[in-house]
Design a protein around this motif. Structure first.
Motif, PDB file in Angstrom:
ATOM      1  N   UNK A 138       0.867  -1.185   0.000  1.00 26.70           N
ATOM      2  CA  UNK A 138       0.000   0.000   0.000  1.00 26.70           C
ATOM      3  C   UNK A 138       0.898   1.228   0.000  1.00 26.70           C
ATOM      4  N   UNK A 139       0.736   2.041  -1.022  1.00 25.05           N
ATOM      5  CA  UNK A 139       1.596   3.220  -1.173  1.00 25.05           C
ATOM      6  C   UNK A 139       0.919   4.440  -0.530  1.00 25.05           C
ATOM      7  N   UNK A 140       1.698   5.438  -0.134  1.00 23.22           N
ATOM      8  CA  UNK A 140       1.099   6.619   0.527  1.00 23.22           C
ATOM      9  C   UNK A 140       0.077   7.324  -0.360  1.00 23.22           C
ATOM     10  N   UNK A 141       0.199   7.182  -1.661  1.00 23.06           N
ATOM     11  CA  UNK A 141      -0.753   7.817  -2.590  1.00 23.06           C
ATOM     12  C   UNK A 141      -2.141   7.184  -2.512  1.00 23.06           C
ATOM     13  N   UNK A 142      -2.255   6.073  -1.793  1.00 24.69           N
ATOM     14  CA  UNK A 142      -3.536   5.363  -1.730  1.00 24.69           C
ATOM     15  C   UNK A 142      -3.593   4.195  -2.707  1.00 24.69           C
ATOM     16  N   UNK A 143      -2.604   4.108  -3.596  1.00 25.55           N
ATOM     17  CA  UNK A 143      -2.588   2.983  -4.548  1.00 25.55           C
ATOM     18  C   UNK A 143      -2.040   1.724  -3.868  1.00 25.55           C
ATOM     19  N   UNK A 144      -2.466   0.569  -4.394  1.00 23.22           N
ATOM     20  CA  UNK A 144      -1.892  -0.709  -3.955  1.00 23.22           C
ATOM     21  C   UNK A 144      -1.293  -1.391  -5.177  1.00 23.22           C
ATOM     22  N   UNK A 145      -0.050  -1.870  -5.046  1.00 21.39           N
ATOM     23  CA  UNK A 145       0.578  -2.613  -6.144  1.00 21.39           C
ATOM     24  C   UNK A 145       0.994  -3.987  -5.610  1.00 21.39           C
ATOM     25  N   UNK A 146       1.195  -4.933  -6.519  1.00 25.42           N
ATOM     26  CA  UNK A 146       1.425  -6.325  -6.113  1.00 25.42           C
ATOM     27  C   UNK A 146       2.740  -6.836  -6.683  1.00 25.42           C
ATOM     28  N   UNK A 147       3.521  -7.471  -5.825  1.00 24.75           N
ATOM     29  CA  UNK A 147       4.802  -8.053  -6.268  1.00 24.75           C
ATOM     30  C   UNK A 147       4.684  -9.575  -6.218  1.00 24.75           C
ATOM     31  N   UNK A 148       5.069 -10.226  -7.330  1.00 23.58           N
ATOM     32  CA  UNK A 148       4.976 -11.693  -7.393  1.00 23.58           C
ATOM     33  C   UNK A 148       6.321 -12.326  -7.028  1.00 23.58           C
ATOM     34  N   UNK A 149       6.235 -13.414  -6.258  1.00 22.29           N
ATOM     35  CA  UNK A 149       7.422 -14.230  -5.953  1.00 22.29           C
ATOM     36  C   UNK A 149       8.588 -13.439  -5.396  1.00 22.29           C
ATOM     37  N   UNK A 150       8.275 -12.409  -4.611  1.00 18.86           N
ATOM     38  CA  UNK A 150       9.291 -11.587  -3.940  1.00 18.86           C
ATOM     39  C   UNK A 150      10.302 -10.989  -4.925  1.00 18.86           C
ATOM     40  N   UNK A 151       9.922 -10.906  -6.198  1.00 15.61           N
ATOM     41  CA  UNK A 151      10.815 -10.310  -7.194  1.00 15.61           C
ATOM     42  C   UNK A 151      11.869 -11.275  -7.717  1.00 15.61           C
ATOM     43  N   UNK A 152      11.827 -12.539  -7.240  1.00 20.58           N
ATOM     44  CA  UNK A 152      12.729 -13.566  -7.804  1.00 20.58           C
ATOM     45  C   UNK A 152      12.218 -13.913  -9.200  1.00 20.58           C
ATOM     46  N   UNK A 153      13.056 -14.546 -10.030  1.00 23.91           N
ATOM     47  CA  UNK A 153      12.591 -14.843 -11.390  1.00 23.91           C
ATOM     48  C   UNK A 153      11.296 -15.649 -11.317  1.00 23.91           C
ATOM     49  N   UNK A 154      10.258 -15.041 -11.873  1.00 25.03           N
ATOM     50  CA  UNK A 154       8.894 -15.452 -11.538  1.00 25.03           C
ATOM     51  C   UNK A 154       8.530 -16.822 -12.105  1.00 25.03           C
ATOM     52  N   UNK A 155       9.085 -17.154 -13.271  1.00 26.57           N
ATOM     53  CA  UNK A 155       8.676 -18.429 -13.893  1.00 26.57           C
ATOM     54  C   UNK A 155       9.193 -19.621 -13.091  1.00 26.57           C
ATOM     55  N   UNK A 156      10.265 -19.434 -12.331  1.00 25.84           N
ATOM     56  CA  UNK A 156      10.782 -20.538 -11.513  1.00 25.84           C
ATOM     57  C   UNK A 156      10.354 -20.432 -10.059  1.00 25.84           C
ATOM     58  N   UNK A 157      10.182 -19.203  -9.550  1.00 22.27           N
ATOM     59  CA  UNK A 157       9.817 -19.087  -8.137  1.00 22.27           C
ATOM     60  C   UNK A 157       8.326 -19.337  -7.928  1.00 22.27           C
ATOM     61  N   UNK A 158       7.520 -19.126  -8.968  1.00 19.73           N
ATOM     62  CA  UNK A 158       6.072 -19.237  -8.818  1.00 19.73           C
ATOM     63  C   UNK A 158       5.503 -20.402  -9.635  1.00 19.73           C
ATOM     64  N   UNK A 159       6.180 -20.779 -10.710  1.00 15.49           N
ATOM     65  CA  UNK A 159       5.675 -21.866 -11.564  1.00 15.49           C
ATOM     66  C   UNK A 159       6.773 -22.925 -11.745  1.00 15.49           C
ATOM     67  N   UNK A 160       6.686 -23.687 -12.822  1.00 13.72           N
ATOM     68  CA  UNK A 160       7.608 -24.822 -13.005  1.00 13.72           C
ATOM     69  C   UNK A 160       8.765 -24.527 -13.953  1.00 13.72           C
ATOM     70  N   UNK A 161       8.985 -23.237 -14.273  1.00 12.15           N
ATOM     71  CA  UNK A 161      10.060 -22.929 -15.211  1.00 12.15           C
ATOM     72  C   UNK A 161       9.622 -23.184 -16.648  1.00 12.15           C
ATOM     73  N   UNK A 162      10.608 -23.195 -17.543  1.00 14.24           N
ATOM     74  CA  UNK A 162      10.311 -23.319 -18.975  1.00 14.24           C
ATOM     75  C   UNK A 162       9.569 -24.616 -19.293  1.00 14.24           C
TER      76      UNK A 162
END
Ligand code: NAI
Length: 395
Positions: free
Chosen positions: A317-341
């Motif tokens: 939640x940002x001070x501007x009132x906006x909310x943004x979402x980060x996937x997999x803590x910013x680690x390479x998303x295809x491997x941290x969240x899914x099964x890779x290639x």
């Protein structure tokens, strides 16, 4: 048998059934035993396709020591199943801390490997720091990704590369396919799995229009997104334009983007100044090797609150009132969240790896201590196996 072990074994069986290149190479390796007397240190994303490569090398006679290459890219069930294989030692766990990861690299080097296969260049950087006497038996190394190949080039230019190294990423059969179509499909697969959100009709900002970025952009378009490319190399930016993508400076792209995907290999792409430009509800994902492209510390300090809203999705939640979402803590998303290639892509990339390691095992004595390309014959061998499978109607 534990459920974890069973699940890991099933995953490995599934991928091996869909990896004709690995099966063909493994059959020859069983006969010829090219890695008899070799100890191979492996630092790769430990999921099922990597386990299949480890088994191929084991069938060629190698003893293996396997660690992770990124903190969140290990699947624990696969690690458990691979560790059951005689001759393969596994020291990897999902969610290792940075100090644990460094400790694993030390342990890998302490096994005195003869060959190393890695993804990201961290092991070779550590070898350069430790100095040659600490890895006396090492005769060669092969590298999987763009970031690692850049590391090899910089060590070579500083005169610190003490072994022949094969840049597998630089092979056409690797970056044209794996970085482009592999990252393209698997990154959007990860974003969809993590969020369950619609892509069509949304705006996707792709930051970096290199091999990965090209794949991310074409697959986003295929899913119905409006794509905006941000690229510092003006020639590549023109290429994106000619492909029909919008091209914009990062701040302008961020103001419109529902999805922001980074693939530059550079740190701090989305840092404090960029956060202010993000749109309400923006989903941020990184496909580059290191977790430094989206600065999660800056996100945390700029936010008034942070919470986990789904598995692998953190809301800021940002001070501007906006909310943004980060996937997999910013680690390479295809491997941290899914099964890779996709399996078939890694079959090709790991076919190049297996044959490059065999090349190093056989020819290291005549190879200079510098970065070498994958021999053309190896690329063509892998391409021929792929063609023979794809062109067979009974496949
Ligand atoms: P590349 O070198 O082909 O492309 C990177 C692009 O980013 C270049 O065009 C460069 O000009 C651009 N760039 C650099 N700084 C920028 C900035 N500030 N703003 C916008 N653009 C910028 O590299 P490639 O092969 O696309 O790899 C990118 C990263 O992804 C590397 O870290 C690589 O190791 C990693 N990678 C990840 C994979 C995955 O499975 N997630 C698979 C393959 C590679």
């Amino acid at each position: 048998m534990s459920r974890e072990l069973e699940s890991g074994q099933r995953k490995i069986l599934w991928v091996r059934a869909h990896m004709p290149v690995q099966r063909a190479i493994a059959a020859r390796f069983r006969e010829e035993q090219p890695f008899r007397e070799h100890r191979i240190g492996m630092s790769l994303h430990l999921e099922a396709k990597t386990a299949a490569l480890a088994v191929t090398l084991r069938e060629g006679g190698a003893m293996l020591y396997v660690i992770e290459s990124n903190p969140l890219a290990t699947q624990d069930d696969v690690a458990a199943a691979l560790a059951e294989t005689d001759g393969i030692t596994v020291t990897a766990r999902r969610g290792v801390s940075e100090p644990e990861h460094k400790e694993h690299i030390e342990r890998l080097l302490d096994t005195d490997p003869t060959l190393i296969v890695e993804d990201g260049g961290e092991v070779v950087a550590r070898i350069a720091e430790r100095g040659a006497p600490r890895s006396p038996s090492l005769v060669g190394l092969s590298e999987e990704t763009t970031t690692g190949v850049e590391q090899l080039a910089s060590l070579q230019s500083e005169g610190k590369l003490s072994i022949p190294a094969i840049a597998v990423n630089s092979a056409r059969m690797k970056h044209l396919l794996d970085n482009r179509y592999g990252t393209g499909q698997s990154t959007w697969d990860a974003i969809m799995r993590a969020t369950n959100l619609l892509i069509a009709g949304k705006t996707a900002a792709i930051v970096g229009y290199g091999w990965c970025g090209k794949g991310l952009a074409i697959r986003a378009r295929g899913l119905g997104a409006r794509v905006v490319v941000c690229e510092v190399d003006e020639i590549k930016a023109v290429e994106a334009l000619m492909e029909g993508f919008a091209v914009a400076p990062l701040d302008r792209a961020l103001e419109q983007a529902d999805f922001v995907v980074t693939a530059t290999g550079r740190p701090g792409i989305i840092a404090e100044p960029e956060i202010a430009h993000l749109k309400e509800g923006a989903v941020l994902a990184n496909a580059g090797h290191f977790a430094f492209e989206i600065d999660r510390n800056a996100l945390a300090t700029k936010s008034v609150a942070m919470r986990k809203v789904r598995e692998d999705v953190d809301a800021y939640d940002l001070p501007s009132g906006k909310t943004v979402y980060l996937l997999g803590k910013g680690e390479l998303v295809n491997l941290s969240v899914a099964d890779g290639h996709p399996v078939e892509i890694m079959d090709i990339s790991f076919g190049l790896q297996a044959l490059s390691l065999e090349h190093l095992a056989k020819h290291h004595a005549s190879l200079e201590a510098r970065v070498h390309p994958v021999p053309d014959e190896i690329e063509r061998t892998v391409a021929r196996i792929v063609l023979s499978m794809l062109s067979s109607p009974s496949q």
